[in-house]
Each structure stands twice: as C-alpha cells, then as structure tokens.
Write a protein that holds these residues in place. Structure first.
Motif, PDB file in Angstrom:
ATOM      1  N   THR A  46     -19.104  -2.641   4.187  1.00 57.27           N
ATOM      2  CA  THR A  46     -18.472  -3.827   3.468  1.00 57.27           C
ATOM      3  C   THR A  46     -17.107  -3.724   3.086  1.00 57.27           C
ATOM      4  O   THR A  46     -16.273  -4.826   2.650  1.00 57.27           O
ATOM      5  N   ARG A  47     -16.769  -2.357   2.909  1.00 57.18           N
ATOM      6  CA  ARG A  47     -15.359  -2.099   2.690  1.00 57.18           C
ATOM      7  C   ARG A  47     -14.290  -1.702   3.943  1.00 57.18           C
ATOM      8  O   ARG A  47     -13.540  -0.909   3.520  1.00 57.18           O
ATOM      9  N   GLY A  48     -15.093  -1.839   5.137  1.00 59.59           N
ATOM     10  CA  GLY A  48     -14.285  -1.589   6.482  1.00 59.59           C
ATOM     11  C   GLY A  48     -15.197  -0.329   7.166  1.00 59.59           C
ATOM     12  O   GLY A  48     -16.225   0.272   6.931  1.00 59.59           O
ATOM     13  N   THR A  49     -14.581   0.049   8.191  1.00 65.19           N
ATOM     14  CA  THR A  49     -15.237   0.828   9.139  1.00 65.19           C
ATOM     15  C   THR A  49     -15.072   2.170   8.828  1.00 65.19           C
ATOM     16  O   THR A  49     -13.744   2.662   8.495  1.00 65.19           O
ATOM     17  N   VAL A  71     -27.369  10.633   5.755  1.00 64.30           N
ATOM     18  CA  VAL A  71     -26.939  11.521   6.815  1.00 64.30           C
ATOM     19  C   VAL A  71     -27.043  12.845   6.235  1.00 64.30           C
ATOM     20  O   VAL A  71     -26.483  13.279   5.053  1.00 64.30           O
ATOM     21  N   ASP A  72     -27.858  13.780   7.019  1.00 65.37           N
ATOM     22  CA  ASP A  72     -27.639  15.158   6.797  1.00 65.37           C
ATOM     23  C   ASP A  72     -27.120  15.858   7.857  1.00 65.37           C
ATOM     24  O   ASP A  72     -26.882  15.411   8.888  1.00 65.37           O
ATOM     25  N   GLY A  73     -26.541  17.000   7.349  1.00 67.24           N
ATOM     26  CA  GLY A  73     -25.766  17.796   8.527  1.00 67.24           C
ATOM     27  C   GLY A  73     -24.398  18.325   7.782  1.00 67.24           C
ATOM     28  O   GLY A  73     -24.413  18.282   6.586  1.00 67.24           O
ATOM     29  N   THR A  74     -23.497  19.082   8.337  1.00 75.28           N
ATOM     30  CA  THR A  74     -22.329  19.408   7.834  1.00 75.28           C
ATOM     31  C   THR A  74     -21.273  18.392   8.034  1.00 75.28           C
ATOM     32  O   THR A  74     -20.877  17.910   9.339  1.00 75.28           O
ATOM     33  N   VAL A  75     -20.656  17.898   6.902  1.00 73.25           N
ATOM     34  CA  VAL A  75     -19.644  16.749   6.838  1.00 73.25           C
ATOM     35  C   VAL A  75     -18.326  17.353   6.930  1.00 73.25           C
ATOM     36  O   VAL A  75     -17.911  17.895   5.886  1.00 73.25           O
ATOM     37  N   ASP A  76     -17.349  17.153   8.121  1.00 74.16           N
ATOM     38  CA  ASP A  76     -16.252  17.750   7.961  1.00 74.16           C
ATOM     39  C   ASP A  76     -15.190  16.646   7.530  1.00 74.16           C
ATOM     40  O   ASP A  76     -14.073  17.206   6.986  1.00 74.16           O
ATOM     41  N   SER A  77     -15.218  15.421   7.969  1.00 73.41           N
ATOM     42  CA  SER A  77     -14.198  14.336   7.383  1.00 73.41           C
ATOM     43  C   SER A  77     -14.991  12.892   7.405  1.00 73.41           C
ATOM     44  O   SER A  77     -15.701  12.812   8.346  1.00 73.41           O
ATOM     45  N   MET A  78     -14.382  12.130   6.494  1.00 74.34           N
ATOM     46  CA  MET A  78     -14.657  10.960   6.245  1.00 74.34           C
ATOM     47  C   MET A  78     -13.412   9.867   6.321  1.00 74.34           C
ATOM     48  O   MET A  78     -12.459  10.143   5.549  1.00 74.34           O
ATOM     49  N   VAL A  79     -13.303   8.930   7.200  1.00 76.36           N
ATOM     50  CA  VAL A  79     -12.107   8.232   7.363  1.00 76.36           C
ATOM     51  C   VAL A  79     -12.362   6.771   7.398  1.00 76.36           C
ATOM     52  O   VAL A  79     -13.155   6.202   8.226  1.00 76.36           O
ATOM     53  N   TYR A  80     -11.785   6.021   6.457  1.00 78.90           N
ATOM     54  CA  TYR A  80     -11.831   4.560   6.728  1.00 78.90           C
ATOM     55  C   TYR A  80     -10.781   4.010   7.737  1.00 78.90           C
ATOM     56  O   TYR A  80      -9.801   4.496   7.412  1.00 78.90           O
ATOM     57  N   GLU A  81     -11.086   3.120   8.702  1.00 79.23           N
ATOM     58  CA  GLU A  81     -10.284   2.581   9.404  1.00 79.23           C
ATOM     59  C   GLU A  81      -9.744   1.461   8.950  1.00 79.23           C
ATOM     60  O   GLU A  81     -10.417   0.632   8.443  1.00 79.23           O
ATOM     61  N   ASP A  82      -8.501   1.101   9.123  1.00 74.19           N
ATOM     62  CA  ASP A  82      -7.877  -0.233   8.749  1.00 74.19           C
ATOM     63  C   ASP A  82      -8.551  -1.228  10.011  1.00 74.19           C
ATOM     64  O   ASP A  82      -8.318  -0.808  10.934  1.00 74.19           O
ATOM     65  N   ASP A  83      -8.793  -2.401   9.410  1.00 74.51           N
ATOM     66  CA  ASP A  83      -9.344  -3.408  10.505  1.00 74.51           C
ATOM     67  C   ASP A  83      -8.484  -3.885  11.535  1.00 74.51           C
ATOM     68  O   ASP A  83      -8.767  -4.049  12.582  1.00 74.51           O
ATOM     69  N   GLN A  84      -6.794  -3.467  11.194  1.00 77.12           N
ATOM     70  CA  GLN A  84      -5.924  -3.733  12.059  1.00 77.12           C
ATOM     71  C   GLN A  84      -5.801  -2.679  13.348  1.00 77.12           C
ATOM     72  O   GLN A  84      -5.438  -3.266  14.549  1.00 77.12           O
ATOM     73  N   ARG A  85      -6.730  -1.578  13.211  1.00 81.22           N
ATOM     74  CA  ARG A  85      -6.457  -0.471  14.301  1.00 81.22           C
ATOM     75  C   ARG A  85      -7.718  -0.663  15.117  1.00 81.22           C
ATOM     76  O   ARG A  85      -7.828   0.410  15.891  1.00 81.22           O
ATOM     77  N   THR A  86      -8.461  -1.619  15.249  1.00 80.76           N
ATOM     78  CA  THR A  86      -9.864  -1.687  16.018  1.00 80.76           C
ATOM     79  C   THR A  86      -9.199  -1.560  17.629  1.00 80.76           C
ATOM     80  O   THR A  86     -10.121  -1.423  18.299  1.00 80.76           O
TER      81      THR A  86
END
Length: 96
Positions: A46-49, A71-86
């Motif tokens: 609800t806040r973006g991709t 989600v289980d596992g090793t998380v290295d990064s989390m990035v929200y994308e701007d809707d304009q960049r799709t």
C-alpha cells in the motif's frame, strides 16, 4: 438501485515492516507478489513497490486477503521503488 463508487481496498490495509535479526521479515499491507525466488522478491504494498534482496529467501506465509507476508532467510536489502520508475519492467528493477 444507485451504484456506489468502489473504494480502493489497498488504502485500508496498514503497511508495516518488521525485520528480526536480518532473518525473519514480517510484512502487512501487501497487495500483490509480482515475483519471488531465493534471491529476490518484488512485492506491491500500500506504500509502493518493495524489492527485497537476500539469500535463501523462503515465503513462510502468504495471505493476500489479509495483506500478510512472512519471509525467512538472509535479508541483504529492502528498497522501495518510486512508482515513476516502473518503466523497463522486472529486469530493470533487478539490475537497476
């Protein structure tokens, strides 16, 4: 009978992200899972991709009706994308 405009249900789902020790990620407010494999996940919230990158990622809970993903596992990064960049699609997001 009068037709009422449909409300966007995605606005009703609160978005929350909790990462415990880089190994357990709990999300709410997820509206769709575009892709998921052991290294990358693309989730629409609800806040973006949101693009997750990591190792040995495993989807332990998926409830799109309730908007929950675990989600289980090793998380290295989390990035929200701007809707304009799709523009460019999944590969542009993966390697961009």
């Amino acid at each position: 009978m009068a037709a009422y405009p449909q409300e966007d249900k995605s606005l009703e789902l609160p978005h929350r992200l909790v990462l415990e020790g880089r190994s357990k990620l709990n999300l709410t407010g997820v509206t769709d899972v575009e892709s998921f494999d052991e290294n990358t996940a693309v989730l629409h919230t609800t806040r973006g991709t949101l693009v997750l990158r990591g190792r040995q990622l495993h989807l332990s809970l998926l409830s799109l009706d309730g908007g929950q993903v675990h989600v289980d596992g090793t998380v290295d990064s989390m990035v929200y994308e701007d809707d304009q960049r799709t523009a460019g699609g999944f590969l542009a997001r993966l390697f961009g």
